[in-house]
Design an enzyme around this catalytic site. Sequence first.
Site, mmCIF file in Angstrom:
data_model
loop_
_atom_site.group_PDB
_atom_site.id
_atom_site.type_symbol
_atom_site.label_atom_id
_atom_site.label_comp_id
_atom_site.label_asym_id
_atom_site.label_seq_id
_atom_site.Cartn_x
_atom_site.Cartn_y
_atom_site.Cartn_z
ATOM 1 N N ASP A 1 13.844 13.676 5.830
ATOM 2 C CA ASP A 1 13.468 12.396 5.201
ATOM 3 C C ASP A 1 12.091 11.998 5.727
ATOM 4 O OD1 ASP A 1 13.824 9.969 3.662
ATOM 5 O OD2 ASP A 1 14.124 8.935 5.557
ATOM 6 N N SER A 2 11.465 11.064 5.010
ATOM 7 C CA SER A 2 10.179 10.541 5.485
ATOM 8 C C SER A 2 10.362 9.870 6.860
ATOM 9 C CB SER A 2 9.633 9.531 4.484
ATOM 10 O OG SER A 2 10.524 8.438 4.384
ATOM 11 N N HIS B 1 16.785 4.844 2.792
ATOM 12 C CA HIS B 1 16.577 3.812 3.822
ATOM 13 C C HIS B 1 17.436 2.572 3.568
ATOM 14 C CE1 HIS B 1 13.043 6.077 5.031
ATOM 15 N NE2 HIS B 1 12.751 5.192 5.971
ATOM 16 N N GLU C 1 11.495 1.073 8.661
ATOM 17 C CA GLU C 1 10.679 1.905 9.564
ATOM 18 C C GLU C 1 10.106 1.084 10.718
ATOM 19 O OE1 GLU C 1 9.953 5.318 9.814
ATOM 20 O OE2 GLU C 1 11.587 5.475 8.376
ATOM 21 N N CYS D 1 17.220 4.873 -2.554
ATOM 22 C CA CYS D 1 16.342 5.175 -1.404
ATOM 23 C C CYS D 1 17.266 5.243 -0.200
ATOM 24 C CB CYS D 1 15.288 4.095 -1.213
ATOM 25 S SG CYS D 1 14.338 4.306 0.322
ATOM 26 N N CYS E 1 15.989 12.270 0.813
ATOM 27 C CA CYS E 1 14.933 11.310 0.498
ATOM 28 C C CYS E 1 14.741 11.329 -1.016
ATOM 29 C CB CYS E 1 13.657 11.750 1.209
ATOM 30 S SG CYS E 1 12.210 10.762 0.801
HETATM 31 N N1 DGL Z 1 14.038 7.299 2.299
HETATM 32 C C1 DGL Z 1 13.137 7.652 1.273
HETATM 33 C C2 DGL Z 1 13.757 7.597 -0.093
HETATM 34 O O1 DGL Z 1 14.953 7.840 -0.204
HETATM 35 C C3 DGL Z 1 11.698 7.269 1.363
HETATM 36 C C4 DGL Z 1 11.295 5.919 1.794
HETATM 37 C C5 DGL Z 1 9.812 5.906 2.029
HETATM 38 O O2 DGL Z 1 9.345 6.708 2.840
HETATM 39 O O3 DGL Z 1 9.095 5.125 1.373
HETATM 40 O O4 DGL Z 1 13.099 7.364 -1.065
#
Ligand code: DGL
Length: 282
Positions: free
Chosen positions: A14-15, A198, A162, A196, A77
Amino acid sequence: MKEINDIGPIGVFDSGYGGLTILKEIRKKLPEYDYLYLGDNARAPYGSRSFDVVYEFTLEAVKYLFSKGCRLVILACNTASAKALRTIQQNDLPIIDPTRRVLGVIRPTVEKVGEISKNGNIGVVGTPGTIQSKSYDIEINKLYPDFHVYGHGCKLWAALVESHEAEGDGADYFVRKDINELMNMCPEIDTVILGCTHYPLLINKINEFMPKGVRVVLQGNIVADSLTDYLKRHPEMEKRCEKGGNCSFLTTESPEKFKELASVFLGDDISAKHIDLAKNEQ
Ligand code: DGL
């Protein structure tokens, strides 16, 4: 390059922290395997970055995980799944190693939506990149041509996570504002996909501001079920996934910072190792 039947951990990328919400559910369902998690926290969020940059960063991460022995990598992600997965599967894998696999999170999520929605009005919240890519609209309409999809990009949600602000007052403000903007697109929306990885880290606030009766779809369970099914259908890959029940963590940011949030979220005192993807340092 190691031999074809060599084994390795399942890679989860993931990012940043978001993929932990997927990893947690996968490990609950498939505890016997080894996992190697990679968070590109130093370059997160990816959500507002261009297609080319997300592709380039994701490919670097996949190659890194391959170099550490992973045969199978999950892009945990949505942004990377929307912007990089297809190109990696179609153009890069055949050159790098056609026996390895990279899987994403969008398709398994979409497959479940038909079982959940009663009226076919689906809301999707995600990063601006995921929403602009229209990946959810395209995939949902392939399976359910009569459904209406309403996507809303949440510019700051991943950044709040984050920066360890998911519990703060700023998160209240932005979660309420974005949910209102989504529901204003169509008040009949009965199902909202958290597109997402996150966003489950903001689930308390999301539940607080989501209108009653709207079903919120989290991806962790869905992706874990889909991976379980994939491994059953692909015994040749299952054999190449190392079993030992271990999990290691890599981050491009400071390991101490990563450990702080990851340990709380996973309920485990984890340790992480710093890597530098741009230098392809191994
Ligand atoms: N967790 C990621 C997603 O599912 C990316 C969030 C990000 O880095 O902006 O899209």
